[in-house]
Design a protein around this motif. Structure first.
Motif, PDB file in Angstrom:
ATOM      1  N   LEU A 228       0.827  -1.205   0.000  1.00 53.59           N
ATOM      2  CA  LEU A 228       0.000   0.000   0.000  1.00 53.59           C
ATOM      3  C   LEU A 228       0.862   1.257   0.000  1.00 53.59           C
ATOM      4  O   LEU A 228       0.605   2.211  -0.730  1.00 53.59           O
ATOM      5  N   ILE A 229       1.907   1.232   0.841  1.00 62.12           N
ATOM      6  CA  ILE A 229       2.798   2.389   0.933  1.00 62.12           C
ATOM      7  C   ILE A 229       3.552   2.580  -0.377  1.00 62.12           C
ATOM      8  O   ILE A 229       3.699   3.707  -0.871  1.00 62.12           O
ATOM      9  N   ARG A 230       4.038   1.478  -0.962  1.00 66.52           N
ATOM     10  CA  ARG A 230       4.755   1.568  -2.243  1.00 66.52           C
ATOM     11  C   ARG A 230       3.866   2.188  -3.315  1.00 66.52           C
ATOM     12  O   ARG A 230       4.299   3.035  -4.097  1.00 66.52           O
ATOM     13  N   ILE A 231       2.605   1.739  -3.367  1.00 62.26           N
ATOM     14  CA  ILE A 231       1.678   2.259  -4.367  1.00 62.26           C
ATOM     15  C   ILE A 231       1.440   3.750  -4.150  1.00 62.26           C
ATOM     16  O   ILE A 231       1.427   4.548  -5.086  1.00 62.26           O
TER      17      ILE A 231
ATOM     18  N   ASN B 239      14.604   5.436  -3.578  1.00 59.34           N
ATOM     19  CA  ASN B 239      14.520   4.064  -3.087  1.00 59.34           C
ATOM     20  C   ASN B 239      13.743   4.009  -1.782  1.00 59.34           C
ATOM     21  O   ASN B 239      13.765   4.947  -0.979  1.00 59.34           O
ATOM     22  N   LEU B 240      13.040   2.886  -1.565  1.00 59.11           N
ATOM     23  CA  LEU B 240      12.319   2.629  -0.324  1.00 59.11           C
ATOM     24  C   LEU B 240      12.882   1.364   0.308  1.00 59.11           C
ATOM     25  O   LEU B 240      13.004   0.335  -0.346  1.00 59.11           O
ATOM     26  N   ASP B 241      13.191   1.444   1.602  1.00 58.63           N
ATOM     27  CA  ASP B 241      13.724   0.292   2.330  1.00 58.63           C
ATOM     28  C   ASP B 241      12.803   0.010   3.519  1.00 58.63           C
ATOM     29  O   ASP B 241      12.713   0.811   4.443  1.00 58.63           O
ATOM     30  N   PHE B 242      12.115  -1.136   3.484  1.00 58.76           N
ATOM     31  CA  PHE B 242      11.138  -1.476   4.513  1.00 58.76           C
ATOM     32  C   PHE B 242      11.724  -2.445   5.533  1.00 58.76           C
ATOM     33  O   PHE B 242      12.392  -3.418   5.177  1.00 58.76           O
TER      34      PHE B 242
ATOM     35  N   GLU C 207       6.052  12.931   3.386  1.00 64.72           N
ATOM     36  CA  GLU C 207       5.472  12.796   4.720  1.00 64.72           C
ATOM     37  C   GLU C 207       3.948  12.899   4.669  1.00 64.72           C
ATOM     38  O   GLU C 207       3.237  12.141   5.333  1.00 64.72           O
ATOM     39  N   LYS C 208       3.436  13.806   3.875  1.00 66.79           N
ATOM     40  CA  LYS C 208       1.986  13.985   3.731  1.00 66.79           C
ATOM     41  C   LYS C 208       1.343  12.710   3.186  1.00 66.79           C
ATOM     42  O   LYS C 208       0.294  12.266   3.681  1.00 66.79           O
ATOM     43  N   SER C 209       1.976  12.084   2.190  1.00 70.26           N
ATOM     44  CA  SER C 209       1.434  10.863   1.596  1.00 70.26           C
ATOM     45  C   SER C 209       1.446   9.708   2.583  1.00 70.26           C
ATOM     46  O   SER C 209       0.503   8.913   2.642  1.00 70.26           O
ATOM     47  N   VAL C 210       2.507   9.602   3.374  1.00 68.19           N
ATOM     48  CA  VAL C 210       2.595   8.543   4.378  1.00 68.19           C
ATOM     49  C   VAL C 210       1.499   8.712   5.429  1.00 68.19           C
ATOM     50  O   VAL C 210       0.826   7.746   5.812  1.00 68.19           O
TER      51      VAL C 210
ATOM     52  N   VAL D 206      -4.405  -5.678  -3.137  1.00 68.38           N
ATOM     53  CA  VAL D 206      -3.215  -4.848  -2.942  1.00 68.38           C
ATOM     54  C   VAL D 206      -2.073  -5.333  -3.838  1.00 68.38           C
ATOM     55  O   VAL D 206      -1.413  -4.543  -4.518  1.00 68.38           O
ATOM     56  N   TYR D 207      -1.823  -6.653  -3.832  1.00 70.55           N
ATOM     57  CA  TYR D 207      -0.758  -7.190  -4.679  1.00 70.55           C
ATOM     58  C   TYR D 207      -1.093  -7.004  -6.154  1.00 70.55           C
ATOM     59  O   TYR D 207      -0.214  -6.731  -6.980  1.00 70.55           O
ATOM     60  N   GLY D 208      -2.374  -7.151  -6.495  1.00 69.25           N
ATOM     61  CA  GLY D 208      -2.792  -6.969  -7.883  1.00 69.25           C
ATOM     62  C   GLY D 208      -2.588  -5.546  -8.366  1.00 69.25           C
ATOM     63  O   GLY D 208      -2.116  -5.318  -9.489  1.00 69.25           O
ATOM     64  N   ILE D 209      -2.938  -4.576  -7.520  1.00 72.31           N
ATOM     65  CA  ILE D 209      -2.723  -3.175  -7.883  1.00 72.31           C
ATOM     66  C   ILE D 209      -1.231  -2.917  -8.078  1.00 72.31           C
ATOM     67  O   ILE D 209      -0.819  -2.206  -8.995  1.00 72.31           O
ATOM     68  N   SER D 210      -0.402  -3.516  -7.212  1.00 76.62           N
ATOM     69  CA  SER D 210       1.049  -3.357  -7.347  1.00 76.62           C
ATOM     70  C   SER D 210       1.530  -3.868  -8.695  1.00 76.62           C
ATOM     71  O   SER D 210       2.344  -3.242  -9.366  1.00 76.62           O
TER      72      SER D 210
END
Length: 264
Positions: free
Chosen positions: A19-22, A32-35, A54-57, A126-130
């Motif tokens: 969800l966050i990646r999308i 880059n994003l590191d989870f 920050e606003k999007s998160v 969620v995975y499908g949207i990704s």
């Protein structure tokens, strides 16, 4: 290059990560994003200011807060060539168990299994949207997210109505053994999904950590249905099944609103 670390308290399984990646996919300044799911941390490598990120998160309502921002010399990031293949794997597993739990839930008259199947479907969305939308146009991504979110809410409302009908009606007891057996297999499936997705992380995160597995909402739901099945048999009542079904329907609606956030 800057590095900003967020704490995200409600990020307890890979579906929240996606969800966050999308949500952040539309921000061009992100490199880059590191989870770090076990520790509920997200590290964002970016150029420019952090305000939009920050606003999007925060808009996802996952309990996100910024911890720190600092300069970094890191410019090279390890690309994950297997990510798409792994996403397909967990999508297939979640959708397969959606079908299995929905069918067995209807046959065994268990609202807990029916509700859990919708929770599996929510993860599949969620995975499908990704897979189908990220990297495509922003309009396409928002359209798919909106359809998925409203579909989940509609089905959950139907589920709530059915729970009320069974609560006040004279229904046969759900088949407790089917509830327990199917939920055990669903529990294993969720564990496999978590393991598959963690293979994409750094070597020291590749193992399934207890702190990650047993705080996952999906796993807690599976355990809840198992316990409900035991109580149905012990109390000779369908109320435990209806209670767990209601709780899971609420979680499904919450997940639907998170998906709808992606369409705004």
């Amino acid at each position: 290059m800057k590095k900003t670390i967020f704490e995200i308290t409600k990020m307890d399984c890979p579906s929240e990560e996606n969800l966050i990646r999308i949500k952040l996919d539309e921000i061009s300044s992100i490199v880059n994003l590191d989870f770090d799911i076990p520790n509920r941390k997200l590290t964002v490598f970016h150029s420019g200011e952090i305000d939009q990120i920050e606003k999007s998160v925060l808009e996802l309502n996952l309990g996100g807060r910024k911890i720190s921002t600092e300069q970094t010399d890191q410019t090279v990031f390890k690309e994950n060539e297997k990510q798409k293949k792994l996403l397909w794997s967990v999508l297939v597993i979640n959708f397969a168990f959606f079908l299995i739990e929905m069918a067995t839930g209807i046959i065994s008259k268990s609202m807990g299994l029916v509700a859990d199947s919708l929770d599996m479907l929510a993860d599949s969305f969620v995975y499908g949207i990704s897979l189908f939308a990220v990297g495509g146009t922003l309009i396409k991504k928002k359209r798919i997210a909106k359809l998925a979110g409203y579909f989940q809410i509609t089905v959950a409302i139907i589920g709530f109505v059915e729970v009320l009908r069974r609560f006040f009606g004279d229904e046969k007891l759900p088949n407790f053994s089917t509830m327990i057996i199917v939920s055990i297999f669903a529990l294993l499936a969720n564990g496999i999904c978590l393991y598959i997705l963690q293979k994409t992380k750094r070597k020291d995160e590749a193992h399934m950590k207890a702190s990650m597995i047993f705080t996952s909402n999906d796993v807690i739901v599976n355990l809840g249905v198992i316990i409900a099945g035991i109580l149905v048999n012990w109390l000779s009542s369908n109320k435990p099944d209806l209670i767990i079904g209601t709780i899971v329907f609420i979680l499904v609606v919450q997940g639907a609103f998170r998906i709808l956030k992606l369409s705004t």
